[in-house]
Enzyme design. Structure first.
Site, PDB file in Angstrom:
ATOM      1  N   ASN A   1       0.822  -1.212   0.000  1.00 36.35           N
ATOM      2  CA  ASN A   1       0.000   0.000   0.000  1.00 36.35           C
ATOM      3  C   ASN A   1       0.857   1.264   0.000  1.00 36.35           C
ATOM      4  O   ASN A   1       0.345   2.365   0.190  1.00 36.35           O
ATOM      5  CB  ASN A   1      -0.926   0.003   1.215  1.00 36.35           C
TER       6      ASN A   1
ATOM      7  N   GLU B   1      12.346   3.459   9.210  1.00 36.08           N
ATOM      8  CA  GLU B   1      11.878   4.454  10.178  1.00 36.08           C
ATOM      9  C   GLU B   1      10.891   3.824  11.157  1.00 36.08           C
ATOM     10  O   GLU B   1      10.308   2.770  10.893  1.00 36.08           O
ATOM     11  CB  GLU B   1      11.257   5.640   9.448  1.00 36.08           C
TER      12      GLU B   1
ATOM     13  N   MET C   1      18.657  12.948   8.067  1.00 31.79           N
ATOM     14  CA  MET C   1      17.431  13.560   7.555  1.00 31.79           C
ATOM     15  C   MET C   1      17.146  14.865   8.309  1.00 31.79           C
ATOM     16  O   MET C   1      16.206  14.966   9.113  1.00 31.79           O
ATOM     17  CB  MET C   1      16.279  12.567   7.654  1.00 31.79           C
ATOM     18  N   THR C   2      17.976  15.850   8.041  1.00 35.34           N
ATOM     19  CA  THR C   2      17.908  17.132   8.763  1.00 35.34           C
ATOM     20  C   THR C   2      16.890  18.070   8.112  1.00 35.34           C
ATOM     21  O   THR C   2      17.240  19.110   7.544  1.00 35.34           O
ATOM     22  CB  THR C   2      19.301  17.774   8.811  1.00 35.34           C
ATOM     23  N   TYR C   3      15.645  17.683   8.220  1.00 32.35           N
ATOM     24  CA  TYR C   3      14.536  18.476   7.699  1.00 32.35           C
ATOM     25  C   TYR C   3      13.250  17.988   8.345  1.00 32.35           C
ATOM     26  O   TYR C   3      13.257  17.041   9.133  1.00 32.35           O
ATOM     27  CB  TYR C   3      14.448  18.377   6.173  1.00 32.35           C
ATOM     28  N   GLU C   4      12.136  18.651   8.052  1.00 30.46           N
ATOM     29  CA  GLU C   4      10.815  18.328   8.574  1.00 30.46           C
ATOM     30  C   GLU C   4      10.583  18.784  10.012  1.00 30.46           C
ATOM     31  O   GLU C   4       9.770  18.210  10.728  1.00 30.46           O
ATOM     32  CB  GLU C   4      10.486  16.834   8.444  1.00 30.46           C
TER      33      GLU C   4
ATOM     34  N   TRP D   1      16.437  15.848  -0.368  1.00 32.45           N
ATOM     35  CA  TRP D   1      15.098  15.264  -0.317  1.00 32.45           C
ATOM     36  C   TRP D   1      14.139  16.383  -0.688  1.00 32.45           C
ATOM     37  O   TRP D   1      13.906  17.289   0.101  1.00 32.45           O
ATOM     38  CB  TRP D   1      14.754  14.711   1.062  1.00 32.45           C
TER      39      TRP D   1
END
Length: 421
Positions: free
Chosen positions: A172, A214, A277-280, A402
């Site tokens: 999915n 994750e 992942m240095t964002y969000e 990203w």
């Protein structure tokens, strides 16, 4: 290279005259349509050092040979030639820009299979590695394949590396941490999955693997490290490198499902390289703020370099922003994801000025629509430069985008200028 902030009354011609460069080139490098500029908009201004007027019979190779450069570098300096079938006599092209030196920072980016070909091609001029996103897997260890043929063919054409991405995406297309639990608990499933990864990498021509798991439960923290060690041992023996994407932790015992199953130090030792992942911080369902505020990124880097070899670390760079309706209501408000060009156009359409947060080092603006007030946070040349300054300051290996899905030419023209700090 200069960064110029548009003021009231500025035009492309007036800015070009100020710097002694072409108005057309400023417009191209910053994706300016027509003469319209937004007050507060940041423009990258590049000063050509050597220019050349194309003559009958010229080819890119002959021009490159004449100036002791490469066809690739000519295309990087004049990316509009990407979609042209022949050289136009009389046209002036840039051979070199002032203060331009060899890039010393690795740059790569993730892309979905549906990326526009023109956007992909332009990005592939400036990156060293493309990461098609993503392969998932089933409970029996079989892979959920992706339609990556076009992306891989483009990477081959631009002679850049190709890194396969493996995530616990189910059929999915959702991150499923129960797949992770099953995998980490089942030695046979792990062996089957690794076998299938190696087989696919051979068939598709991938040179490396990126693992992006994750929401790993805390009790599987050690098992995840063991899995990475197993993958690296098998893949290194086949000549492949293994990277691992990590959420932005600031301490080893940081609480939360996103963090508890992640051991920075052990994973840093287990993998060939790391992608942070240095964002969000600003995200679709969260309160309005910069996607990657510099103080927050710094806290992650401070912790990361204390436990991981900094030469292994690549820092995440967002290529997107968000438009939030106001007032923000937790659990109700959903932001619109936008790119640089979208943000500039939105500010232009609503006749508002762009502001800049000096602490977060990110641009933002407010506008009033029929349905109410909005705030937009996005990335521009200033925020991008601030991120590369961090990569240099911390002595990291490079930066990863990203993601590559949106046009952002002033970013790529900056990447083209990167020099060793």
């Amino acid at each position: 290279m200069e960064i110029y902030i548009v003021k009231q009354g500025d035009t492309l011609d007036s800015i070009a005259n100020r710097f002694g460069v072409s108005a057309a080139r400023i417009a191209y490098d910053n994706e300016v349509n027509g003469e319209s500029l937004v007050v507060g908009q940041a423009l990258i201004v590049l000063r050509p050092e050597i220019i050349y007027t194309i003559k009958d019979g010229d080819t890119l190779q002959s021009i490159a040979d004449n100036f002791q450069t490469t066809e690739l570098q000519l295309m990087r300096n004049n990316s509009y030639m990407l979609n042209e079938d022949f050289l136009l006599p009389g046209r002036t092209i840039v051979i070199t820009f002032e203060e331009m030196e060899q890039r010393a920072i690795d740059v790569f980016g993730y892309a979905y299979a549906f990326i526009l070909e023109t956007v992909l091609e332009e990005a592939c001029l400036y990156i060293q590695e493309l990461l098609p996103f993503s392969y998932g897997f089933n409970e029996d260890g079989s892979l959920i394949l992706m339609n990556d043929e076009r992306l891989l063919a483009t990477a081959v054409r631009f002679e850049i590396q190709k890194r396969m991405v493996l995530t616990p995406l189910d059929r999915n297309e959702r991150f499923n941490n129960q797949l992770v639990v099953r995998l980490l608990s089942d030695e046979g499933m792990r062996k089957t999955l690794i076998d299938n990864v190696i087989l696919t990498m051979r068939e598709k021509g991938y040179e490396a693997l990126d693992i992006d798991f994750e929401f790993i439960p805390g009790e599987y923290r050690e098992a995840y490290v063991t899995f990475i060690e197993e993958v690296r041992s098998r893949l290194n023996a086949e000549g492949y490198q293994v990277s691992v994407a990590l959420p932005p932790k600031i301490s080893d015992d940081q609480p939360g499902l996103l963090y508890e199953g992640i051991d920075y130090q052990a994973i840093g030792n287990a993998a060939d390289s790391i992608f942070l992942m240095t964002y969000e911080w600003g995200y679709k369902y969260g309160p309005p703020m910069a996607v990657a505020p510099i103080p927050s990124v710094r806290r992650v880097l401070d912790y990361a370099v204390s436990v991981i070899d900094r030469n292994k670390i690549n820092m995440g760079i967002p290529n997107y922003g968000y438009d939030w309706p106001l007032p923000y209501e937790r659990g109700v408000t959903v932001a619109d994801t936008i790119g640089y060009s979208d943000a500039i156009q939105r500010a232009m359409d609503y006749g508002v000025s762009i502001l800049y947060d000096e602490e977060a080092q990110a641009p933002y603006f407010y506008y009033a629509a029929d349905e109410g007030e909005h705030v937009v946070w996005f990335e521009d040349i200033r925020s991008i430069q601030a991120k590369y300054d961090l990569i240099r300051e911390y002595g990291l290996n490079g930066g990863g985008y990203w993601n590559l899905m949106r046009e952002f030419r002033q970013n790529w023209m900056y990447v083209n200028q990167i020099k060793e700090g």
